[in-house]
Design a protein around this motif. Sequence first.
Motif, PDB file in Angstrom:
ATOM      1  N   CYS A 199     -52.111   3.276 -48.359  1.00 50.70           N
ATOM      2  CA  CYS A 199     -53.212   3.551 -47.434  1.00 50.70           C
ATOM      3  C   CYS A 199     -52.614   4.386 -46.314  1.00 50.70           C
ATOM      4  O   CYS A 199     -51.487   4.128 -45.869  1.00 50.70           O
ATOM      5  CB  CYS A 199     -53.817   2.261 -46.886  1.00 50.70           C
ATOM      6  SG  CYS A 199     -55.068   2.532 -45.589  1.00 50.70           S
ATOM      7  N   ASP A 200     -53.334   5.401 -45.884  1.00 47.89           N
ATOM      8  CA  ASP A 200     -52.798   6.287 -44.845  1.00 47.89           C
ATOM      9  C   ASP A 200     -52.788   5.646 -43.460  1.00 47.89           C
ATOM     10  O   ASP A 200     -52.117   6.139 -42.556  1.00 47.89           O
ATOM     11  CB  ASP A 200     -53.622   7.586 -44.785  1.00 47.89           C
ATOM     12  CG  ASP A 200     -53.255   8.542 -45.906  1.00 47.89           C
ATOM     13  OD1 ASP A 200     -52.096   8.498 -46.364  1.00 47.89           O
ATOM     14  OD2 ASP A 200     -54.127   9.330 -46.323  1.00 47.89           O
ATOM     15  N   HIS A 201     -53.521   4.547 -43.287  1.00 53.91           N
ATOM     16  CA  HIS A 201     -53.656   3.973 -41.949  1.00 53.91           C
ATOM     17  C   HIS A 201     -52.994   2.615 -41.776  1.00 53.91           C
ATOM     18  O   HIS A 201     -52.738   2.193 -40.646  1.00 53.91           O
ATOM     19  CB  HIS A 201     -55.144   3.865 -41.575  1.00 53.91           C
ATOM     20  CG  HIS A 201     -55.831   5.194 -41.516  1.00 53.91           C
ATOM     21  ND1 HIS A 201     -56.762   5.607 -42.442  1.00 53.91           N
ATOM     22  CD2 HIS A 201     -55.691   6.222 -40.649  1.00 53.91           C
ATOM     23  CE1 HIS A 201     -57.184   6.825 -42.141  1.00 53.91           C
ATOM     24  NE2 HIS A 201     -56.553   7.218 -41.065  1.00 53.91           N
ATOM     25  N   CYS A 211     -59.477   6.652 -46.295  1.00 53.37           N
ATOM     26  CA  CYS A 211     -58.527   7.730 -46.611  1.00 53.37           C
ATOM     27  C   CYS A 211     -58.535   8.063 -48.104  1.00 53.37           C
ATOM     28  O   CYS A 211     -59.053   7.299 -48.932  1.00 53.37           O
ATOM     29  CB  CYS A 211     -57.120   7.352 -46.161  1.00 53.37           C
ATOM     30  SG  CYS A 211     -56.363   6.014 -47.126  1.00 53.37           S
ATOM     31  N   LYS A 213     -56.034   8.017 -50.122  1.00 58.08           N
ATOM     32  CA  LYS A 213     -55.262   7.055 -50.905  1.00 58.08           C
ATOM     33  C   LYS A 213     -56.106   5.844 -51.289  1.00 58.08           C
ATOM     34  O   LYS A 213     -55.940   5.286 -52.382  1.00 58.08           O
ATOM     35  CB  LYS A 213     -54.009   6.637 -50.128  1.00 58.08           C
ATOM     36  CG  LYS A 213     -52.937   7.715 -50.048  1.00 58.08           C
ATOM     37  CD  LYS A 213     -51.690   7.198 -49.353  1.00 58.08           C
ATOM     38  CE  LYS A 213     -50.612   8.253 -49.295  1.00 58.08           C
ATOM     39  NZ  LYS A 213     -49.399   7.760 -48.589  1.00 58.08           N
TER      40      LYS A 213
END
Length: 282
Positions: A199-201, A211, A213
């Motif tokens: 996950c990008d976050h 995101c 991903k």
Amino acid sequence: MPTAQLHERTRYDLRLRRQVFDGTPVLHVPRGSEEFWTWYARTMRFGDAPDSYELVPVDGVPPYPEPERPAVLWYSGGVESTYSLHVLRERGVEPDLLHIEDFDVFEGPDRKVGQIHFLCAAIASGLGYREVYLGMERDDFLLTPTKKAQRYTERHPVFAQWWSSYQPSHMTRTVCGHLEKEEIIRWLVERKIPITGTCDHYDDGTWCGKCYKCFEAFYFAKAVGLDLGIRPVRASFEEYYSEYQRYLDSRFTDNFNNSYHRFSRLQMQYGMPIDLDRDCVR
């Protein structure tokens, strides 16, 4: 680690790699490495006339250091690196772990071209590792003979094979190169192994649902009937779906980041529907 502190051979290879991408007509390659760099230049400059550039062997380029460390895994907590770590441990291998955020080279010009896998191989070889493990899953369409596809070859297991022939004292390996991403996800879910870095976050196993991903993980899991606990946010997923739809409308030519072909495979192989009304929350 600052780029200036990387091994001299690492810095030489990264500079040569940038020259391949930027169209430098004369490439000075270390003598004895012609086979690898011929393949690499031909692949990354796919479609260019053979006489548009020249490889010139040169002496005096320092070699990578002798391997004094056994094994390393580039680890992110994502699907492939999590799988790789557990499989290696099952095989009795306890690798050191490296993280791209610890090297500023991943924020510089070398990250703006190609994929990170070349950087990972060159950095770990310069640190003296005998075996360098990367989470590289199967993706046969990356070998499609087109200029766009060829420039993504660094993230395919075939790159690991070529690097290993180039630097046999610093073998680059993948333990998941025979598996598609959905097969790796299923392996992890069946063993209740958490995925923390896809996950990008968030990097604690939380899914933002916004995101790319998350978009990717949701549909790879859905294709094989799995629920990762992602609650997709429609406003974000609509953006990625529109890029996928543009790829389909272009008759499979407008493939942003060379990644949307994989969703076509999921739909054809598993009959997976993409239904934003049912898949997403608003």
